[in-house]
Design a protein around this motif. Structure first.
Motif, PDB file in Angstrom:
ATOM      1  N   LEU A   1      -3.534 -11.034   7.323  1.00 25.01           N
ATOM      2  CA  LEU A   1      -3.394  -9.757   7.761  1.00 25.01           C
ATOM      3  C   LEU A   1      -2.153  -8.986   6.939  1.00 25.01           C
ATOM      4  O   LEU A   1      -2.465  -7.806   6.397  1.00 25.01           O
ATOM      5  CB  LEU A   1      -3.050  -9.735   9.063  1.00 25.01           C
ATOM      6  N   ASP A   2      -1.194  -9.926   6.231  1.00 21.98           N
ATOM      7  CA  ASP A   2      -0.207  -9.012   5.531  1.00 21.98           C
ATOM      8  C   ASP A   2      -0.759  -8.763   4.185  1.00 21.98           C
ATOM      9  O   ASP A   2      -0.207  -7.808   3.519  1.00 21.98           O
ATOM     10  CB  ASP A   2       0.931 -10.129   5.333  1.00 21.98           C
ATOM     11  N   THR A   3      -1.705  -9.562   3.698  1.00 16.88           N
ATOM     12  CA  THR A   3      -2.136  -8.958   2.349  1.00 16.88           C
ATOM     13  C   THR A   3      -3.611  -8.493   2.572  1.00 16.88           C
ATOM     14  O   THR A   3      -3.628  -7.459   1.773  1.00 16.88           O
ATOM     15  CB  THR A   3      -2.739 -10.677   1.891  1.00 16.88           C
ATOM     16  N   MET A   4      -4.451  -8.535   3.373  1.00 17.63           N
ATOM     17  CA  MET A   4      -5.505  -7.848   3.561  1.00 17.63           C
ATOM     18  C   MET A   4      -5.566  -6.475   3.913  1.00 17.63           C
ATOM     19  O   MET A   4      -6.319  -5.445   3.522  1.00 17.63           O
ATOM     20  CB  MET A   4      -6.698  -8.594   4.345  1.00 17.63           C
ATOM     21  N   TYR A   5      -4.882  -6.320   4.922  1.00 19.71           N
ATOM     22  CA  TYR A   5      -4.668  -4.717   5.475  1.00 19.71           C
ATOM     23  C   TYR A   5      -4.136  -3.794   4.665  1.00 19.71           C
ATOM     24  O   TYR A   5      -4.669  -2.716   4.398  1.00 19.71           O
ATOM     25  CB  TYR A   5      -3.536  -5.102   6.666  1.00 19.71           C
ATOM     26  N   PRO A   6      -2.872  -4.162   3.800  1.00 18.72           N
ATOM     27  CA  PRO A   6      -2.598  -3.101   2.843  1.00 18.72           C
ATOM     28  C   PRO A   6      -3.496  -3.179   1.797  1.00 18.72           C
ATOM     29  O   PRO A   6      -3.752  -1.941   1.240  1.00 18.72           O
ATOM     30  CB  PRO A   6      -1.260  -3.964   2.084  1.00 18.72           C
ATOM     31  N   VAL A   7      -4.104  -3.876   1.164  1.00 20.82           N
ATOM     32  CA  VAL A   7      -5.252  -3.814   0.175  1.00 20.82           C
ATOM     33  C   VAL A   7      -6.245  -3.085   0.655  1.00 20.82           C
ATOM     34  O   VAL A   7      -6.611  -1.900  -0.097  1.00 20.82           O
ATOM     35  CB  VAL A   7      -5.823  -5.262  -0.256  1.00 20.82           C
ATOM     36  N   PHE A   8      -6.739  -3.269   1.847  1.00 16.40           N
ATOM     37  CA  PHE A   8      -7.787  -2.088   2.319  1.00 16.40           C
ATOM     38  C   PHE A   8      -7.480  -0.742   2.589  1.00 16.40           C
ATOM     39  O   PHE A   8      -8.166   0.061   2.417  1.00 16.40           O
ATOM     40  CB  PHE A   8      -8.549  -2.734   3.673  1.00 16.40           C
ATOM     41  N   ARG A   9      -6.234  -0.661   3.196  1.00 15.22           N
ATOM     42  CA  ARG A   9      -5.513   0.755   3.355  1.00 15.22           C
ATOM     43  C   ARG A   9      -5.491   1.303   2.268  1.00 15.22           C
ATOM     44  O   ARG A   9      -5.698   2.497   2.203  1.00 15.22           O
ATOM     45  CB  ARG A   9      -4.266   0.393   4.160  1.00 15.22           C
ATOM     46  N   LEU A  10      -4.641   0.815   1.098  1.00 12.43           N
ATOM     47  CA  LEU A  10      -4.530   1.256  -0.053  1.00 12.43           C
ATOM     48  C   LEU A  10      -6.033   1.822  -0.645  1.00 12.43           C
ATOM     49  O   LEU A  10      -6.240   3.052  -1.196  1.00 12.43           O
ATOM     50  CB  LEU A  10      -3.787   0.382  -1.299  1.00 12.43           C
ATOM     51  N   ARG A  11      -7.055   1.122  -0.717  1.00 12.48           N
ATOM     52  CA  ARG A  11      -8.230   1.422  -1.223  1.00 12.48           C
ATOM     53  C   ARG A  11      -8.886   2.714  -0.175  1.00 12.48           C
ATOM     54  O   ARG A  11      -9.427   3.530  -0.876  1.00 12.48           O
ATOM     55  CB  ARG A  11      -9.119   0.160  -1.168  1.00 12.48           C
ATOM     56  N   GLU A  12      -8.756   2.416   0.865  1.00  9.57           N
ATOM     57  CA  GLU A  12      -9.262   3.427   1.834  1.00  9.57           C
ATOM     58  C   GLU A  12      -8.805   4.874   1.658  1.00  9.57           C
ATOM     59  O   GLU A  12      -9.181   5.821   1.628  1.00  9.57           O
ATOM     60  CB  GLU A  12      -8.722   3.098   3.410  1.00  9.57           C
ATOM     61  N   GLY A  13      -7.369   4.828   1.128  1.00  9.48           N
ATOM     62  CA  GLY A  13      -6.623   5.935   0.785  1.00  9.48           C
ATOM     63  C   GLY A  13      -7.027   6.444  -0.603  1.00  9.48           C
ATOM     64  O   GLY A  13      -6.212   7.510  -1.042  1.00  9.48           O
ATOM     65  N   GLY A  14      -7.803   5.894  -1.372  1.00  5.46           N
ATOM     66  CA  GLY A  14      -8.048   6.395  -2.563  1.00  5.46           C
ATOM     67  C   GLY A  14      -7.384   5.640  -3.755  1.00  5.46           C
ATOM     68  O   GLY A  14      -7.424   6.007  -4.962  1.00  5.46           O
ATOM     69  N   HIS A  15      -6.493   4.727  -3.449  1.00 11.39           N
ATOM     70  CA  HIS A  15      -5.638   4.170  -4.476  1.00 11.39           C
ATOM     71  C   HIS A  15      -6.188   2.655  -5.163  1.00 11.39           C
ATOM     72  O   HIS A  15      -7.338   2.282  -4.261  1.00 11.39           O
ATOM     73  CB  HIS A  15      -4.226   3.866  -3.817  1.00 11.39           C
ATOM     74  N   GLU A  16      -5.884   2.484  -6.080  1.00 11.06           N
ATOM     75  CA  GLU A  16      -6.304   1.056  -6.706  1.00 11.06           C
ATOM     76  C   GLU A  16      -5.560  -0.070  -6.277  1.00 11.06           C
ATOM     77  O   GLU A  16      -4.197   0.057  -6.885  1.00 11.06           O
ATOM     78  CB  GLU A  16      -6.577   1.477  -8.203  1.00 11.06           C
TER      79      GLU A  16
END
Length: 187
Positions: free
Chosen positions: A15-30
């Motif tokens: 969760l510590d890894t996947m949550y930020p990765v997906f949240r950043l991508r959701e926000g339009g960031h790479e």
């Protein structure tokens, strides 16, 4: 939008890894995942079970890696995220990690740490004089690194955002996205 480097390794908490990765991508960031090598990482799931004094660990999903630490050019990124789990214990010993992490701290760029993630900047003296959250049993380690430990879900110290672990991710994520998007306006 920002390119955000995510430093991870085997046994990073899922969760510590996947949550930020997906949240950043959701926000339009790479979100670009870097690890010791480019093979898929084996993440773990940490949980709190009745009758246990410590968390338990179970195998989690795998996560594709984009870059090996040795191939990271930190100047190509606008922010850094260091998830928790057991990975911070050993990725901080990789000779490429210190220069990468210093790059972001020295320039005041956004840095997010989750759970055990602060062990990485602590190893390089980068938490001295700062306020940080971390997994609560790391309080003494953070204080010995010169930081003030704060037991809260979204500790913001300048451009650094930290939290205690995956239960704090909604609050951490909102705070980190605010810092990241605020930095994008000024860069």
């Amino acid at each position: 939008m920002a390119r955000v480097l995510v430093l991870a390794g085997d046994a990073a908490e899922e969760l510590d890894t996947m949550y930020p990765v997906f949240r950043l991508r959701e926000g339009g960031h790479e979100a670009v995942v870097a690890a010791p090598t480019t093979r898929a990482l084996k993440l773990v799931v940490h949980d709190f079970e009745p009758g246990w004094d410590a968390y338990t660990e179970k195998p989690g999903h795998q996560l594709q890696v984009d870059l090996a630490f040795g191939d990271v050019r930190p100047e190509e990124f606008q922010a850094l995220v260091i998830p928790g789990g057991r990975a911070p214990e050993y990725i901080r010993t990789d000779p490429h990690v210190g220069p990468i992490v210093r790059h972001f701290f020295e320039r005041g760029l956004p840095v997010g740490t989750i759970c055990h993630g602060p062990q990485v900047p602590a190893a390089f003296g980068l938490l001295r004089g700062r306020r940080t959250a971390a997994f609560p049993p790391l309080k003494t380690d953070m204080e010995l690194a010169g930081a003030t430990f704060v037991d809260a879900p979204d500790v913001v110290d300048g451009s650094m955002v930290s939290c205690r672990g995956w239960p704090d991710l909604p609050e951490w994520s909102r705070a980190f996205m605010r810092v990241l998007e605020g930095a994008a306006v000024t860069v």
